[in-house]
Design an enzyme around this catalytic site. Structure first.
Site, PDB file in Angstrom:
ATOM      1  CD  GLU A   1      -3.422  -6.224   3.786  1.00 53.83           C
ATOM      2  OE1 GLU A   1      -3.425  -7.012   2.834  1.00 53.83           O
ATOM      3  OE2 GLU A   1      -2.789  -5.142   3.786  1.00 53.83           O
TER       4      GLU A   1
ATOM      5  CD  GLU B   1      -2.874  -1.251   2.274  1.00 54.77           C
ATOM      6  OE1 GLU B   1      -2.357  -1.651   3.330  1.00 54.77           O
ATOM      7  OE2 GLU B   1      -4.069  -0.983   2.179  1.00 54.77           O
TER       8      GLU B   1
HETATM    9  N1  T1G Z   1       4.264  -7.647  11.846  1.00 57.61           N
HETATM   10  C1  T1G Z   1       4.931  -8.057  12.954  1.00 57.61           C
HETATM   11  N2  T1G Z   1       5.817  -9.090  12.979  1.00 57.61           N
HETATM   12  C2  T1G Z   1       6.021  -9.724  11.815  1.00 57.61           C
HETATM   13  C3  T1G Z   1       5.360  -9.358  10.617  1.00 57.61           C
HETATM   14  C4  T1G Z   1       4.447  -8.260  10.668  1.00 57.61           C
HETATM   15  N3  T1G Z   1       3.801  -7.831   9.576  1.00 57.61           N
HETATM   16  N4  T1G Z   1       5.775 -10.198   9.636  1.00 57.61           N
HETATM   17  C5  T1G Z   1       6.662 -11.042  10.214  1.00 57.61           C
HETATM   18  N5  T1G Z   1       6.813 -10.754  11.506  1.00 57.61           N
HETATM   19  C6  T1G Z   1       7.725 -11.421  12.450  1.00 57.61           C
HETATM   20  C7  T1G Z   1       7.428 -12.900  12.613  1.00 57.61           C
HETATM   21  O1  T1G Z   1       6.450 -13.101  13.630  1.00 57.61           O
HETATM   22  C8  T1G Z   1       8.802 -13.419  13.015  1.00 57.61           C
HETATM   23  O2  T1G Z   1       9.052 -13.026  14.364  1.00 57.61           O
HETATM   24  C9  T1G Z   1       9.748 -12.576  12.199  1.00 57.61           C
HETATM   25  O3  T1G Z   1       9.027 -11.371  11.874  1.00 57.61           O
HETATM   26  C10 T1G Z   1      10.197 -13.245  10.920  1.00 57.61           C
HETATM   27  O4  T1G Z   1       8.992 -13.628  10.241  1.00 57.61           O
HETATM   28  C11 T1G Z   1      -2.948  -1.662   7.036  1.00 57.61           C
HETATM   29  C12 T1G Z   1      -3.291  -3.866   8.404  1.00 57.61           C
HETATM   30  C13 T1G Z   1       7.369 -10.863   5.521  1.00 57.61           C
HETATM   31  C14 T1G Z   1       7.154 -12.902   4.037  1.00 57.61           C
HETATM   32  O5  T1G Z   1       0.723 -10.273   6.485  1.00 57.61           O
HETATM   33  O6  T1G Z   1       4.383 -12.944   5.398  1.00 57.61           O
HETATM   34  O7  T1G Z   1      -0.468  -4.565   6.568  1.00 57.61           O
HETATM   35  O8  T1G Z   1       7.495 -14.573  15.568  1.00 57.61           O
HETATM   36  O9  T1G Z   1       9.580 -16.062  10.088  1.00 57.61           O
HETATM   37  O10 T1G Z   1       9.849 -16.432   6.636  1.00 57.61           O
HETATM   38  O11 T1G Z   1      -3.463  -2.968   5.209  1.00 57.61           O
HETATM   39  O12 T1G Z   1       6.950 -12.719   7.746  1.00 57.61           O
HETATM   40  O13 T1G Z   1       9.890 -15.244  15.225  1.00 57.61           O
HETATM   41  O14 T1G Z   1       9.322 -13.352  16.793  1.00 57.61           O
HETATM   42  O15 T1G Z   1       7.667 -15.088   8.716  1.00 57.61           O
HETATM   43  O16 T1G Z   1      11.403 -14.426   6.110  1.00 57.61           O
HETATM   44  C15 T1G Z   1       0.272  -7.588   6.337  1.00 57.61           C
HETATM   45  C16 T1G Z   1       3.300 -11.167   7.252  1.00 57.61           C
HETATM   46  C17 T1G Z   1       0.056  -7.123   7.744  1.00 57.61           C
HETATM   47  C18 T1G Z   1       3.066 -10.123   6.157  1.00 57.61           C
HETATM   48  C19 T1G Z   1       8.891 -12.806   5.827  1.00 57.61           C
HETATM   49  N6  T1G Z   1       1.573  -8.215   6.230  1.00 57.61           N
HETATM   50  N7  T1G Z   1       4.664 -11.637   7.251  1.00 57.61           N
HETATM   51  O17 T1G Z   1       8.914 -14.216   5.951  1.00 57.61           O
HETATM   52  O18 T1G Z   1      10.085 -14.468   8.182  1.00 57.61           O
HETATM   53  S1  T1G Z   1      -1.554  -6.429   7.912  1.00 57.61           S
HETATM   54  C20 T1G Z   1       1.678  -9.555   6.315  1.00 57.61           C
HETATM   55  C21 T1G Z   1       5.077 -12.524   6.299  1.00 57.61           C
HETATM   56  C22 T1G Z   1      -1.477  -4.952   7.096  1.00 57.61           C
HETATM   57  C23 T1G Z   1      -2.565  -2.894   6.288  1.00 57.61           C
HETATM   58  C24 T1G Z   1      -2.753  -4.141   7.062  1.00 57.61           C
HETATM   59  C25 T1G Z   1       6.503 -13.008   6.436  1.00 57.61           C
HETATM   60  C26 T1G Z   1       7.474 -12.371   5.439  1.00 57.61           C
HETATM   61  P1  T1G Z   1       8.946 -14.105  15.566  1.00 57.61           P
HETATM   62  P2  T1G Z   1       9.021 -14.916   9.295  1.00 57.61           P
HETATM   63  P3  T1G Z   1      10.136 -14.961   6.675  1.00 57.61           P
END
Ligand code: T1G
Length: 689
Positions: free
Chosen positions: A125, A105
């Site tokens: 999301e 975004e």
């Molecule tokens: N927020 C907080 N922590 C996150 C995070 C996030 N978005 N993504 C990953 N982590 C933490 C995860 O818990 C782990 O920590 C560490 O980072 C490594 O993650 C307004 C509201 C980016 C592809 O859904 O898909 O944006 O638990 O092991 O395999 O519209 O992380 O071990 O302490 O997964 O290299 C939308 C979610 C949010 C992306 C990387 N974003 N993340 O993969 O590492 S909603 C997502 C992923 C949003 C807006 C809305 C993957 C990755 P710990 P990992 P990875």
């Protein structure tokens, strides 16, 4: 702590860098940093164009999910995104690794977008029970067109830059190099061309092929019971029916509605469970032993599956079988699995060529293995003979693991000279596909060996959950209990097909009868024989009759269902047998609704799960959720049985048990933990660490 957002310039080009490891999540400090950086860029007369780039392995990983459920601090993401778009001079997003959710975004509010090949571009999301809420539902249709936007927003699946470029979401693709340098080079080109800001909000979205009602029906079919996808699609249609600002308002309204939903809490719970359930507080300071090679005993379905999982993780494997023919058969089975992995893109050709598998009939070949996992026939005598051999040949410090699905690991360990080195590693079939691994820590297993079990799970990319020793560990023990509840309902009047259909409508990937047919009805029969009559547990006489008829489930073509070319078909003969059993028990069948089935089935699951936690077999309720979510097809958007029970309320669960107990008090007895929590009006989630 370094600034999570930095600003520097090279000539006329400003570079805004987000550096917030591990995934550049858009937490408060990053949001504030972005606003400050673009205020500075607007005021910086020497800078004529800006490049936004992420430090580390990816661009931006989206909003900070750990902030969900807490009061959101300003500046909130929608405002940050709109601020970037309003910048008076052009902004380039240089995207590498991943731009997900709020990350994409932000990129869509920039005016030009460059992406590296292999980058994941997505708005996931809905997989968290929410929707793109920083303008994504309004900008993605304007950049990519409604059809592409609706598919991305409703599926949550990422797309590759090549596809995104065709739609117009990405302007330039580079194959390799440094994101900052690539961004600067592209910005120089744009400057030379006299590029100006191109606010996405000023664009028009290409209309959708199908209308909103069609899409809403499609969402109900594809994601029954789930709210996020329907809300997300509804918000996206605002991009073609409302002015931009009104579309944003509608997006926000629908987002806030989802944020409050139990489904959002459940899906975020599942997201973090996947990543954190294997991190046990009491093992965090324990160093696991090195795992450089693995031995497997037994090359059947499980043994060859486990061998495949180890090879996929790059570990050399030595597999022992009883005969040369069996060893060769195992070799072929593993080779077939690996070839399949290459076909599915799960294994590179190079890794396939480097696969290191030795099959043999000599136990001595295991003498150097760091871990040996036996996956032989489920008989204590056979296991004990195997462990005698392992004890004899394996080096000191090696880990002796059993893949048993229910036998007493304490008894197996007691038969060795090194019980502290013995552990259970319960894989789920197919072992190279299913992510769940129960790490069964026996009474005398050392902490170091337990940590080694989890370290192996991590190497194999499993979701490893700690279990104590009991019949069935966590998953199968709870399964046998809720299967008995299903049998009780069949005896009382529900048809097996109605139960399956109802539970698939609840959200299970597959109903329990289909699961039994898939696993093989002989397994259930053997379990019943082994356990004998249990207090209050209905004996499914119909299942005994089916066994006598040679109905083994899918593998014999007939089980509860008839398996032909057009999928599982209900079988009137089974219903007739069940009617005869009811008659023999003098039971007049009663009606069951979906709700009745859901409540009784889930109450039995929660009740036994509460016992499993209360007895310390599972250390925390979240461990039970992880097992059911990642090994038993529990619907992710309900978060697991313990999360479900918290949403229903433990007092309600307790009252249901009491009601069912009026008919069958021996089976329906409230677990002490349910009584305790219901009494004090507490939740299972309060016990999670
Ligand atoms: N927020 C907080 N922590 C996150 C995070 C996030 N978005 N993504 C990953 N982590 C933490 C995860 O818990 C782990 O920590 C560490 O980072 C490594 O993650 C307004 C509201 C980016 C592809 O859904 O898909 O944006 O638990 O092991 O395999 O519209 O992380 O071990 O302490 O997964 O290299 C939308 C979610 C949010 C992306 C990387 N974003 N993340 O993969 O590492 S909603 C997502 C992923 C949003 C807006 C809305 C993957 C990755 P710990 P990992 P990875």
């Amino acid at each position: 702590m370094t600034d999570p957002v930095t600003y520097d310039t090279e000539g006329k080009i400003a570079i805004v860098t987000v550096n917030n490891p591990p995934v550049n999540a858009l937490g408060f400090a990053v949001r504030q940093g972005l606003v400050d950086a673009f205020d500075r860029f607007d005021a910086d007369a020497s800078a004529e164009i800006a490049v936004l780039v992420g430090a580390g392995r990816l661009f931006l990983g989206g909003a900070d999910i750990s902030e969900f459920g807490k009061p959101m601090k300003d500046p909130q993401l929608p405002g940050v995104v709109n601020r970037i778009e309003r910048t008076a001079k052009p902004v380039v997003a240089a995207i590498h690794g991943a731009a997900l959710g709020g990350g994409l975004e932000v990129a869509m509010a920039c005016h030009y977008r460059l992406a590296f090949s292999g980058t994941k571009l997505g708005v996931p999301e809905v997989t968290l029970g929410i929707l793109p809420a920083a303008g994504g539902t309004q900008r993605l249709p304007r950049l990519a067109g409604m059809d592409a936007a609706l598919e991305m927003i409703s599926s949550g699946k990422p797309v590759a830059p090549e596809k995104a470029q065709v739609w117009g979401l990405i302007d330039r693709i580079v194959s390799e190099g440094d994101p900052r340098l690539a961004g600067i080079a592209y910005a120089e080109e744009l400057l030379a061309e006299g590029a100006t800001p191109r606010p996405t909000s000023a664009m028009e979205a290409a209309p959708a092929t199908s209308d909103a009602e069609t899409w809403d029906r499609l969402m109900q079919d594809r994601y029954p019971g789930q709210a996020a996808q329907r809300h997300a699609v509804q918000a996206a249609f605002g991009a073609v029916t409302l002015p931009f600002e009104d579309g944003l308002k509608e997006e926000r309204r629908l987002f806030l509605d989802l944020m409050e939903s139990p489904q959002r809490e459940a899906l975020v719970h599942a997201f973090f469970l996947e990543r954190r359930v294997s991190n046990l507080p009491d093992l965090k300071d324990i160093t696991p032993r090195e795992i450089a090679s693995v031995g497997i005993v037994g090359g059947g379905t499980m043994g060859s599956g486990i061998a495949t999982a180890c090879i996929l993780a790059g570990l050399p494997v030595t597999l022992v079988e009883t005969t040369v023919e069996a060893a060769e058969k195992a070799y072929l089975a593993v080779s077939k699995n690996l070839d399949g992995a290459v076909k599915r893109g799960k294994m590179s050709d190079a890794a396939r060529a480097a696969a290191d598998l030795t099959t043999t009939t000599e136990y001595e070949a295991l003498s150097e293995a760091d871990v040996v996992i036996e996956a032989v026939f489920e008989s204590m005598d056979v296991k004990r003979q195997v462990f005698d051999q392992l004890d004899r040949v394996m080096k000191d410090g090696a880990v002796l693991a059993t893949n048993t699905s229910y036998l007493d690991v304490n008894e197996i360990a007691a038969g060795t000279k090194r019980p502290e080195d013995v552990i259970g590693l319960h894989f789920f079939s197919p072992a190279h596909v299913m992510r769940l691994l129960e790490v069964v820590v026996a009474d005398r297993t050392s902490a170091e060996v337990a940590a080694t079990g989890f370290a192996l799970g991590k190497k194999l990319k499993k979701i490893a959950v700690r279990s104590g020793v009991c019949d069935g560990f966590i998953g199968n023990r709870i399964l046998s209990h809720y299967r008995s509840a299903a049998d009780e309902m069949i005896l009382q009047g529900a048809s097996p097909y109605q139960i399956d259909a109802a539970l698939e409508r609840f959200g299970f990937a597959m109903g329990p009868m289909k699961v039994a047919d898939l696993a093989g009805l002989d397994i259930g029969h053997m379990t019943r024989q082994r356990k004998g009559p249990q207090p209050g547990v209905v004996n499914p006489d119909w299942a005994d009759r089916m066994h006598e008829m040679g109905r083994l489930g899918r593998k014999s073509g007939r089980g509860f269902y008839i398996y032909g070319d057009d999928g599982p078909q209900e079988d009137p003969e089974i219903l007739k047998i069940i009617d005869e059993v009811r008659e023999a028990h003098g039971i007049t069948p009663k009606e069951f609704t979906d709700q009745d089935i859901w409540e009784r089935y889930m109450t039995a699951m929660v009740n036994e799960a509460a016992r499993v936690v209360g007895e310390g077999i599972a250390k925390r309720p979240q461990d039970v959720d992880a097992v059911l979510l990642f090994g038993y097809g529990f619907p992710r958007w309900r978060g697991g049985p313990m999360m479900y029970a918290d949403h229903v309320g433990l007092a309600t669960i307790r009252d249901r048990i009491a009601r069912y107990g009026e008919e069958n008090p021996e089976f329906w007895q409230s677990a002490p933990l349910i009584e305790e929590l219901a009494q004090s009006n507490r939740k299972f989630s309060e016990l999670n660490t």
